[in-house]
Scaffold this active site. Structure first.
Site, PDB file in Angstrom:
ATOM      1  N   ASN A   9       6.045  -3.401  -0.280  1.00 52.61           N
ATOM      2  CA  ASN A   9       6.480  -2.877   1.023  1.00 52.61           C
ATOM      3  C   ASN A   9       5.212  -2.708   1.852  1.00 52.61           C
ATOM      4  OD1 ASN A   9       7.480  -1.487   3.192  1.00 52.61           O
ATOM      5  ND2 ASN A   9       8.027   0.364   2.057  1.00 52.61           N
ATOM      6  N   LYS A  11       4.896  -2.097   4.903  1.00 55.13           N
ATOM      7  CA  LYS A  11       5.038  -1.111   5.983  1.00 55.13           C
ATOM      8  C   LYS A  11       4.468  -1.673   7.285  1.00 55.13           C
ATOM      9  CE  LYS A  11       5.177   2.477   2.514  1.00 55.13           C
ATOM     10  NZ  LYS A  11       4.996   3.858   2.144  1.00 55.13           N
ATOM     11  N   HIS A  94      14.649   3.645   3.546  1.00 56.55           N
ATOM     12  CA  HIS A  94      13.344   4.163   3.126  1.00 56.55           C
ATOM     13  C   HIS A  94      13.152   5.560   3.725  1.00 56.55           C
ATOM     14  CE1 HIS A  94       9.062   4.703   2.659  1.00 56.55           C
ATOM     15  NE2 HIS A  94       9.099   3.735   1.759  1.00 56.55           N
ATOM     16  N   GLU A  96      10.722   6.968   5.014  1.00 55.53           N
ATOM     17  CA  GLU A  96      10.005   7.001   6.300  1.00 55.53           C
ATOM     18  C   GLU A  96      10.969   6.704   7.449  1.00 55.53           C
ATOM     19  OE1 GLU A  96       6.838   4.341   5.167  1.00 55.53           O
ATOM     20  OE2 GLU A  96       6.048   5.894   3.840  1.00 55.53           O
ATOM     21  N   GLU A 166      12.527   6.653  -4.827  1.00 58.09           N
ATOM     22  CA  GLU A 166      11.170   6.973  -4.375  1.00 58.09           C
ATOM     23  C   GLU A 166      11.092   8.451  -3.999  1.00 58.09           C
ATOM     24  OE1 GLU A 166       9.130   3.158  -2.736  1.00 58.09           O
ATOM     25  OE2 GLU A 166      10.274   4.083  -1.140  1.00 58.09           O
ATOM     26  N   GLY A 172       2.650   7.403  -1.065  1.00 54.70           N
ATOM     27  CA  GLY A 172       1.377   7.360  -0.340  1.00 54.70           C
ATOM     28  C   GLY A 172       0.483   8.555  -0.613  1.00 54.70           C
ATOM     29  N   SER A 212       3.422   5.701  -5.103  1.00 51.75           N
ATOM     30  CA  SER A 212       2.086   5.612  -5.711  1.00 51.75           C
ATOM     31  C   SER A 212       2.089   4.872  -7.046  1.00 51.75           C
ATOM     32  CB  SER A 212       1.455   7.010  -5.862  1.00 51.75           C
ATOM     33  OG  SER A 212       1.327   7.619  -4.584  1.00 51.75           O
TER      34      SER A 212
HETATM   35  P1  PGA Z   1       3.262   3.849  -1.952  1.00 51.29           P
HETATM   36  O1  PGA Z   1       4.575   3.560  -1.100  1.00 51.29           O
HETATM   37  O2  PGA Z   1       3.246   2.881  -3.105  1.00 51.29           O
HETATM   38  O3  PGA Z   1       2.125   3.623  -0.996  1.00 51.29           O
HETATM   39  O4  PGA Z   1       3.352   5.267  -2.421  1.00 51.29           O
HETATM   40  C1  PGA Z   1       5.789   3.222  -1.729  1.00 51.29           C
HETATM   41  C2  PGA Z   1       6.879   3.056  -0.701  1.00 51.29           C
HETATM   42  O5  PGA Z   1       6.947   3.885   0.219  1.00 51.29           O
HETATM   43  O6  PGA Z   1       7.669   2.095  -0.751  1.00 51.29           O
END
Ligand code: PGA
Length: 249
Positions: A9, A11, A94, A96, A166, A172, A212
């Site tokens: 992903n 982003k 997601h 976000e 997640e 993140g 992460s």
């Molecule tokens: P990350 O993000 O691996 O940077 O924690 C995962 C995601 O939000 O899909």
């Protein structure tokens, strides 16, 4: 046998040129026949990335699609548009998008329906915030997210989905869920699927962990019986790390 999947992903990262370079690098080093590798790129990269990857090994995903099929919705990108690029997957729900753009279950249900109608495979994300986890209410929170959305689908549509758990506190942050915490949630999700759609469908549904997940911890996570792969944010922007994750089963 359900599919093993490692989905990147990206982003809101990489210009078109940087994204094409990253996809080329991933394409040149990822060599696998038993893991479905997916690159979740920005919309404007989709067409180019679809053209340059070996589509036997690597598929391409959008990170969102519109909740309306077409029309006067300035700035939106519809599921049909995504499909027309050759992308096969779309990440939906997601945290976000839920958190920063107010995506509710109602909106997600429209997006899910349009994605499925247009032949895209949704990668449906769920997961709890830290306060929910600290209150010990993560299982009921996540199951409720599923009940409000994907558990409303027919069995035929549900079978087409990929699910990604997640936990928001792990995204993140460098703070991964332990492999036991992740396994416990994915087992809970699979049991809920079995209760709703039957064991055969539950056994065939790929459920990913995200938050992460990186080149160091992927092996331990993917060794768990219910973890079928990962949705990878930060580490998917480095081709070598991403490849190490793909090779971590
Ligand atoms: P990350 O993000 O691996 O940077 O924690 C995962 C995601 O939000 O899909």
């Amino acid at each position: 046998m359900r599919k093993k999947i490692v989905a990147g992903n990206w982003k809101c990262n990489t210009t078109l040129q940087e994204g094409v370079a990253l996809a080329k690098e991933v394409n040149s080093i990822v060599k696998t026949s038993d893991v479905q590798v997916i690159l979740g790129t920005p919309f404007i990269h989709l067409t180019e990335v679809v053209k340059l990857v070996d589509n036997k090994a690597i598929a391409v995903a959008a990170q969102n699609c519109a909740a309306e099929p077409k029309g006067a919705f300035t700035g939106e990108v519809s599921a049909a548009m995504v499909k027309s690029t050759g992308a096969q997957y779309v990440i939906l729900g997601h945290s976000e998008r839920r958190g920063y753009y107010g995506e509710t279950s109602e909106i997600l249900n429209k997006k899910l329906a349009l994605a499925l109608e247009n032949g895209l495979t949704p990668i449906y994300c769920c997961g709890e915030a830290l306060d929910v986890r600290e209150a010990g209410k993560q299982n009921e929170f996540v199951i409720n997210q599923l009940e409000e959305t994907i558990f409303k689908l027919s069995a035929d549509d549900f079978k087409k989905l990929v699910i990604a758990y997640e936990p928001i506190w792990a995204i993140g942050t460098g703070k991964t869920a332990t492999s036991d915490q992740a396994e416990d949630m994915l087992k809970t999700i699979r049991e809920a699927i079995a209760a709703k759609y039957g064991k055969a469908i539950a056994d065939e549904t790929s459920i990913l962990y995200g938050g992460s997940c990186n080149a160091k911890n992927a092996k331990e996570l993917f060794a768990k019986p219910n973890i079928d792969g990962g949705l990878i944010g930060g580490a998917s922007l480095k081709a070598e790390d991403f490849n190490t994750i793909v090779m971590s089963f």
